[in-house]
Write an enzyme that holds these catalytic residues in place. Structure first.
Site, PDB file in Angstrom:
ATOM      1  N   ILE A  80      -6.997  -7.608   8.858  1.00  0.00           N
ATOM      2  CA  ILE A  80      -7.471  -9.002   8.946  1.00  0.00           C
ATOM      3  C   ILE A  80      -6.626  -9.789   9.957  1.00  0.00           C
ATOM      4  CG2 ILE A  80      -7.937 -11.108   7.625  1.00  0.00           C
ATOM      5  CD1 ILE A  80      -8.183  -9.229   5.122  1.00  0.00           C
ATOM      6  N   SER A 136       0.134  -0.123   9.730  1.00  0.00           N
ATOM      7  CA  SER A 136      -0.593  -0.427  10.979  1.00  0.00           C
ATOM      8  C   SER A 136       0.132   0.253  12.129  1.00  0.00           C
ATOM      9  CB  SER A 136      -0.660  -1.942  11.200  1.00  0.00           C
ATOM     10  OG  SER A 136       0.618  -2.516  11.058  1.00  0.00           O
ATOM     11  N   ASP A 164      10.779  -6.247   9.225  1.00  0.00           N
ATOM     12  CA  ASP A 164      10.476  -6.265   7.793  1.00  0.00           C
ATOM     13  C   ASP A 164      10.829  -7.662   7.283  1.00  0.00           C
ATOM     14  OD1 ASP A 164      10.412  -6.108   5.072  1.00  0.00           O
ATOM     15  OD2 ASP A 164      11.524  -4.211   4.955  1.00  0.00           O
ATOM     16  N   ALA A 208       1.210 -10.489   5.648  1.00  0.00           N
ATOM     17  CA  ALA A 208       2.034  -9.308   5.349  1.00  0.00           C
ATOM     18  C   ALA A 208       2.108  -9.048   3.856  1.00  0.00           C
ATOM     19  CB  ALA A 208       3.436  -9.501   5.917  1.00  0.00           C
ATOM     20  N   SER A 254      -6.541 -13.707  -2.793  1.00  0.00           N
ATOM     21  CA  SER A 254      -7.673 -12.815  -3.079  1.00  0.00           C
ATOM     22  C   SER A 254      -8.459 -13.346  -4.269  1.00  0.00           C
ATOM     23  CB  SER A 254      -7.112 -11.434  -3.406  1.00  0.00           C
ATOM     24  OG  SER A 254      -8.100 -10.630  -3.994  1.00  0.00           O
ATOM     25  N   TYR A 272      -0.809  -5.710  -8.081  1.00  0.00           N
ATOM     26  CA  TYR A 272      -1.202  -6.304  -6.793  1.00  0.00           C
ATOM     27  C   TYR A 272      -1.784  -7.702  -7.018  1.00  0.00           C
ATOM     28  CZ  TYR A 272      -4.351  -7.456  -2.958  1.00  0.00           C
ATOM     29  OH  TYR A 272      -5.025  -8.137  -1.973  1.00  0.00           O
ATOM     30  N   LYS A 322      -0.471 -11.781  -5.935  1.00  0.00           N
ATOM     31  CA  LYS A 322      -1.238 -12.865  -5.293  1.00  0.00           C
ATOM     32  C   LYS A 322      -1.159 -14.136  -6.147  1.00  0.00           C
ATOM     33  CE  LYS A 322      -2.530 -10.548  -1.774  1.00  0.00           C
ATOM     34  NZ  LYS A 322      -1.831 -10.782  -0.518  1.00  0.00           N
ATOM     35  N   ASN A 326     -11.915   1.679  -0.907  1.00  0.00           N
ATOM     36  CA  ASN A 326     -12.942   0.649  -0.778  1.00  0.00           C
ATOM     37  C   ASN A 326     -14.243   1.233  -0.227  1.00  0.00           C
ATOM     38  OD1 ASN A 326     -10.174  -1.262   0.051  1.00  0.00           O
ATOM     39  ND2 ASN A 326     -11.443  -1.711  -1.723  1.00  0.00           N
ATOM     40  N   LEU A 327     -15.305   0.537  -0.547  1.00  0.00           N
ATOM     41  CA  LEU A 327     -16.647   1.072  -0.287  1.00  0.00           C
ATOM     42  C   LEU A 327     -16.931   1.346   1.194  1.00  0.00           C
ATOM     43  CD1 LEU A 327     -19.454   1.803  -1.390  1.00  0.00           C
ATOM     44  CD2 LEU A 327     -20.082  -0.605  -1.149  1.00  0.00           C
ATOM     45  N   GLY A 362     -11.689  -0.547 -14.383  1.00  0.00           N
ATOM     46  CA  GLY A 362     -11.226  -1.832 -13.850  1.00  0.00           C
ATOM     47  C   GLY A 362     -12.283  -2.577 -13.045  1.00  0.00           C
TER      48      GLY A 362
HETATM   49  P1  NAD Z   1      -3.289  -4.509   6.137  1.00  0.00           P
HETATM   50  O1  NAD Z   1      -2.486  -3.555   5.331  1.00  0.00           O
HETATM   51  O2  NAD Z   1      -4.186  -3.950   7.174  1.00  0.00           O
HETATM   52  O3  NAD Z   1      -2.315  -5.585   6.834  1.00  0.00           O
HETATM   53  C1  NAD Z   1      -1.114  -5.994   6.253  1.00  0.00           C
HETATM   54  C2  NAD Z   1      -0.021  -5.831   7.303  1.00  0.00           C
HETATM   55  O4  NAD Z   1       1.225  -6.260   6.721  1.00  0.00           O
HETATM   56  C3  NAD Z   1       0.172  -4.382   7.745  1.00  0.00           C
HETATM   57  O5  NAD Z   1       0.076  -4.328   9.158  1.00  0.00           O
HETATM   58  C4  NAD Z   1       1.576  -4.014   7.261  1.00  0.00           C
HETATM   59  O6  NAD Z   1       2.223  -3.130   8.152  1.00  0.00           O
HETATM   60  C5  NAD Z   1       2.251  -5.376   7.178  1.00  0.00           C
HETATM   61  N1  NAD Z   1       3.355  -5.493   6.220  1.00  0.00           N
HETATM   62  C6  NAD Z   1       3.381  -5.118   4.912  1.00  0.00           C
HETATM   63  N2  NAD Z   1       4.595  -5.421   4.375  1.00  0.00           N
HETATM   64  C7  NAD Z   1       5.331  -6.023   5.344  1.00  0.00           C
HETATM   65  C8  NAD Z   1       6.651  -6.560   5.411  1.00  0.00           C
HETATM   66  N3  NAD Z   1       7.476  -6.532   4.371  1.00  0.00           N
HETATM   67  N4  NAD Z   1       7.076  -7.092   6.578  1.00  0.00           N
HETATM   68  C9  NAD Z   1       6.261  -7.105   7.666  1.00  0.00           C
HETATM   69  N5  NAD Z   1       5.014  -6.617   7.669  1.00  0.00           N
HETATM   70  C10 NAD Z   1       4.553  -6.070   6.523  1.00  0.00           C
HETATM   71  O7  NAD Z   1      -4.096  -5.419   5.126  1.00  0.00           O
HETATM   72  P2  NAD Z   1      -5.299  -6.424   5.388  1.00  0.00           P
HETATM   73  O8  NAD Z   1      -6.526  -5.824   4.816  1.00  0.00           O
HETATM   74  O9  NAD Z   1      -5.285  -6.879   6.796  1.00  0.00           O
HETATM   75  O10 NAD Z   1      -4.880  -7.606   4.419  1.00  0.00           O
HETATM   76  C11 NAD Z   1      -4.096  -8.688   4.868  1.00  0.00           C
HETATM   77  C12 NAD Z   1      -3.707  -9.542   3.677  1.00  0.00           C
HETATM   78  O11 NAD Z   1      -4.894  -9.959   3.011  1.00  0.00           O
HETATM   79  C13 NAD Z   1      -2.878  -8.795   2.624  1.00  0.00           C
HETATM   80  O12 NAD Z   1      -1.918  -9.680   2.106  1.00  0.00           O
HETATM   81  C14 NAD Z   1      -3.906  -8.429   1.569  1.00  0.00           C
HETATM   82  O13 NAD Z   1      -3.329  -8.296   0.298  1.00  0.00           O
HETATM   83  C15 NAD Z   1      -4.839  -9.631   1.627  1.00  0.00           C
HETATM   84  N6  NAD Z   1      -6.185  -9.310   1.152  1.00  0.00           N
HETATM   85  C16 NAD Z   1      -6.875  -8.276   1.707  1.00  0.00           C
HETATM   86  C17 NAD Z   1      -8.142  -7.954   1.241  1.00  0.00           C
HETATM   87  C18 NAD Z   1      -8.910  -6.797   1.838  1.00  0.00           C
HETATM   88  O14 NAD Z   1      -9.925  -6.405   1.253  1.00  0.00           O
HETATM   89  N7  NAD Z   1      -8.515  -6.232   2.970  1.00  0.00           N
HETATM   90  C19 NAD Z   1      -8.702  -8.702   0.198  1.00  0.00           C
HETATM   91  C20 NAD Z   1      -7.981  -9.771  -0.343  1.00  0.00           C
HETATM   92  C21 NAD Z   1      -6.719 -10.061   0.154  1.00  0.00           C
HETATM   93  C1  UD1 Z   2     -11.166  -3.819  -4.655  1.00  0.00           C
HETATM   94  C2  UD1 Z   2     -10.060  -4.176  -5.607  1.00  0.00           C
HETATM   95  C3  UD1 Z   2      -9.700  -5.647  -5.412  1.00  0.00           C
HETATM   96  C4  UD1 Z   2      -9.274  -5.882  -3.965  1.00  0.00           C
HETATM   97  C5  UD1 Z   2     -10.384  -5.427  -3.031  1.00  0.00           C
HETATM   98  C6  UD1 Z   2      -9.872  -5.466  -1.624  1.00  0.00           C
HETATM   99  C7  UD1 Z   2     -10.276  -2.657  -7.515  1.00  0.00           C
HETATM  100  C8  UD1 Z   2     -10.674  -2.548  -8.953  1.00  0.00           C
HETATM  101  N1  UD1 Z   2     -10.471  -3.894  -6.954  1.00  0.00           N
HETATM  102  O1  UD1 Z   2     -12.290  -4.664  -4.948  1.00  0.00           O
HETATM  103  O2  UD1 Z   2      -8.646  -6.025  -6.265  1.00  0.00           O
HETATM  104  O3  UD1 Z   2      -9.022  -7.263  -3.718  1.00  0.00           O
HETATM  105  O4  UD1 Z   2     -10.758  -4.060  -3.330  1.00  0.00           O
HETATM  106  O5  UD1 Z   2     -10.858  -5.133  -0.737  1.00  0.00           O
HETATM  107  O6  UD1 Z   2      -9.802  -1.728  -6.900  1.00  0.00           O
HETATM  108  N2  UD1 Z   2     -17.636   1.665  -4.862  1.00  0.00           N
HETATM  109  C9  UD1 Z   2     -18.348   2.839  -5.006  1.00  0.00           C
HETATM  110  N3  UD1 Z   2     -17.850   3.968  -4.426  1.00  0.00           N
HETATM  111  C10 UD1 Z   2     -16.691   3.991  -3.701  1.00  0.00           C
HETATM  112  C11 UD1 Z   2     -15.979   2.774  -3.558  1.00  0.00           C
HETATM  113  C12 UD1 Z   2     -16.479   1.630  -4.160  1.00  0.00           C
HETATM  114  O7  UD1 Z   2     -19.400   2.861  -5.654  1.00  0.00           O
HETATM  115  O8  UD1 Z   2     -16.292   5.056  -3.211  1.00  0.00           O
HETATM  116  C13 UD1 Z   2     -18.194   0.424  -5.461  1.00  0.00           C
HETATM  117  C14 UD1 Z   2     -17.287  -0.230  -6.490  1.00  0.00           C
HETATM  118  O9  UD1 Z   2     -17.527   0.306  -7.770  1.00  0.00           O
HETATM  119  C15 UD1 Z   2     -17.691  -1.709  -6.354  1.00  0.00           C
HETATM  120  C16 UD1 Z   2     -18.064  -1.836  -4.867  1.00  0.00           C
HETATM  121  O10 UD1 Z   2     -18.339  -0.520  -4.418  1.00  0.00           O
HETATM  122  O11 UD1 Z   2     -18.836  -1.980  -7.118  1.00  0.00           O
HETATM  123  C17 UD1 Z   2     -16.957  -2.433  -4.021  1.00  0.00           C
HETATM  124  O12 UD1 Z   2     -15.765  -1.687  -4.236  1.00  0.00           O
HETATM  125  P1  UD1 Z   2     -14.442  -1.939  -3.354  1.00  0.00           P
HETATM  126  O13 UD1 Z   2     -14.791  -1.923  -1.909  1.00  0.00           O
HETATM  127  O14 UD1 Z   2     -13.408  -0.965  -3.818  1.00  0.00           O
HETATM  128  O15 UD1 Z   2     -14.027  -3.427  -3.697  1.00  0.00           O
HETATM  129  P2  UD1 Z   2     -13.728  -4.124  -5.124  1.00  0.00           P
HETATM  130  O16 UD1 Z   2     -13.756  -3.132  -6.214  1.00  0.00           O
HETATM  131  O17 UD1 Z   2     -14.636  -5.283  -5.232  1.00  0.00           O
END
Ligand code: NAD
Ligand code: UD1
Length: 343
Positions: A13, A37, A59, A82, A125, A150, A154, A200-201, A295
């Site tokens: 992101i 990354s 870090d 991060a 999140s 996790y 948040k 993730n899906l 979950g």
């Molecule tokens: P990502 O893992 O791709 O990016 C996170 C980055 O933080 C990575 O590049 C990692 O190397 C860096 N990092 C981790 N710990 C660190 C530290 N101590 N010091 C410096 N860098 C550090 O994840 P993302 O999907 O881009 O998510 C970004 C943020 O959004 C995260 O905080 C994540 O929890 C939150 N978030 C993501 C999702 C999602 O579905 N991707 C959903 C909800 C919230």
């Molecule tokens: C998951 C995390 C959530 C996190 C988010 C980040 C869990 C329980 N929740 O959300 O805390 O913030 O990722 O992106 O892990 N699915 C399948 N087959 C797969 C993978 C997923 O059917 O191989 C389904 C899941 O059951 C769900 C949907 O796809 O219904 C989305 O799943 P996913 O992408 O993992 O996201 P969340 O579960 O919503």
């Protein structure tokens, strides 16, 4: 020009947000320990925008490293991505998650205070709403009751930021509660690249489509949803990135803390996503129905009204865009691996 610090800016992101900020004329500096990354993303941000952001491989838990970034740059605001984000791993290694996600935030906030940097946007999140929420989630819904460490990090970081701002009325903060970000930049040059088997899906779907995995397991087809499969609020990562720019502009003008959902407000089922993916990319994804994943909730999606009212932001891209862009990125990854001899 004052700079915007993106912690974790090499990640999924963060890298998309760097592109949107640079395109909007902002000066960006990235701090990332590269734990999830690769620094080549800086080259690709430069290819897309024509501008190369500075990178500190740091870090953020380490207070000295954090201070150094603030000492060497005039930072007016921070977007704090991060952190570790793997839900399952957080259950197995909770201390790793609490240490990394909380300590890096504390170091960051302390450095912000000592350098009079007053604006922070935080990657929260929808997971903070816990498991008992009523859909669609509005920001005033109760938080807590998270199902894993996790999610609790948040929840706690939102609290830490809120208390810090309360004690320092010159500060402003926006906790952005993301729903399910998917998709990739339309250039096909940046996107999500999870290590190991994706949880993730969408990353799972694209790996099945490219032949890395056999078939998709759809976790549950007996939920109380229109087609029995789980319903989520999928949001294109470029829309999400634009939401950060809008939140930053808002925080630059207002003091105090706001919590804001970033979602589309529309729920799609797993089968909707599979069908859209097939249609968008002319593919026929193999899948089987498997038992429910522990979950998982049947259905959750955002009420995105507050983001529109406060930030003037709403998601624009469709599920088909998300599917096309995710697949374009997967093809880029496959081609670049082939070029590197599979490394
Ligand atoms: P990502 O893992 O791709 O990016 C996170 C980055 O933080 C990575 O590049 C990692 O190397 C860096 N990092 C981790 N710990 C660190 C530290 N101590 N010091 C410096 N860098 C550090 O994840 P993302 O999907 O881009 O998510 C970004 C943020 O959004 C995260 O905080 C994540 O929890 C939150 N978030 C993501 C999702 C999602 O579905 N991707 C959903 C909800 C919230
Ligand atoms: C998951 C995390 C959530 C996190 C988010 C980040 C869990 C329980 N929740 O959300 O805390 O913030 O990722 O992106 O892990 N699915 C399948 N087959 C797969 C993978 C997923 O059917 O191989 C389904 C899941 O059951 C769900 C949907 O796809 O219904 C989305 O799943 P996913 O992408 O993992 O996201 P969340 O579960 O919503």
């Amino acid at each position: 020009m004052a700079k915007i610090l993106l912690t974790g800016g090499c990640g999924y992101i963060g890298s998309h947000t760097a592109v949107e900020l640079i395109n909007a004329g902002r000066d960006v500096v990235i701090a990332d320990d590269l734990s999830n990354s690769d620094k080549s993303v800086i080259d690709r941000i430069e290819m897309i925008t024509g501008k190369r952001p500075d990178l500190y491989v740091s870090d953020l838990k380490d207070k000295k490293e954090c201070e150094k970034i603030f000492d060497e740059n005039d930072i007016s605001a921070v977007i704090h991505f991060a952190g570790y984000k793997a839900v399952g791993e957080s259950v197995l290694s909770p201390l790793k998650y609490y240490r990394n996600n909380l300590d890096s935030t504390l170091s960051l906030l302390e450095s912000m205070r000592s350098h009079l940097c007053n604006t922070i946007i935080f990657s929260s999140s929808a997971t903070v709403y816990g498991t008992d929420g009523v859909v669609p989630y509005t920001e005033s819904a109760e938080t807590g009751g998270c199902s894993n460490p996790y999610g609790w990090t948040k929840f706690m970081i939102e609290r830490i930021i809120c208390d810090t701002v309360l004690a320092n009325p010159d500060m402003s903060a926006v906790n952005l509660r993301y729903f399910n970000p998917i998709g990739a930049h339309e250039s096909g040059l940046i996107g999500e690249n999870p290590s190991g088997i994706p949880n993730n899906l969408m990353p799972y779907i694209t790996q099945v489509a490219s032949g890395i995995r056999d078939h998709l397991n759809i976790y549950g087809n007996d939920y109380d949803t229109p087609d029995g499969t789980g319903v989520r609020d999928y949001i294109h990562v470029v829309d999400l990135a634009k939401g950060h720019l809008a939140a930053l502009e808002y925080a630059e003008k207002h003091k105090g803390t706001e919590c804001i959902n970033l979602g589309t407000g529309v729920g799609y089922s797993v089968l909707d996503v599979v069908n859209a993916f097939n249609e968008a990319n002319h593919l026929d994804l193999p899948y089987v129905f498997a038992k429910r994943r522990e979950g998982d909730l049947a259905s959750y999606y955002a009420n995105p009204k507050k983001a529109y009212e406060l930030l003037g932001w709403k998601a624009e891209k469709t599920l088909v865009d998300m599917c096309k862009d995710s697949w374009r990125w997967q093809v880029y990854l496959k081609n670049s691996e082939n070029k590197d001899g599979g490394k």
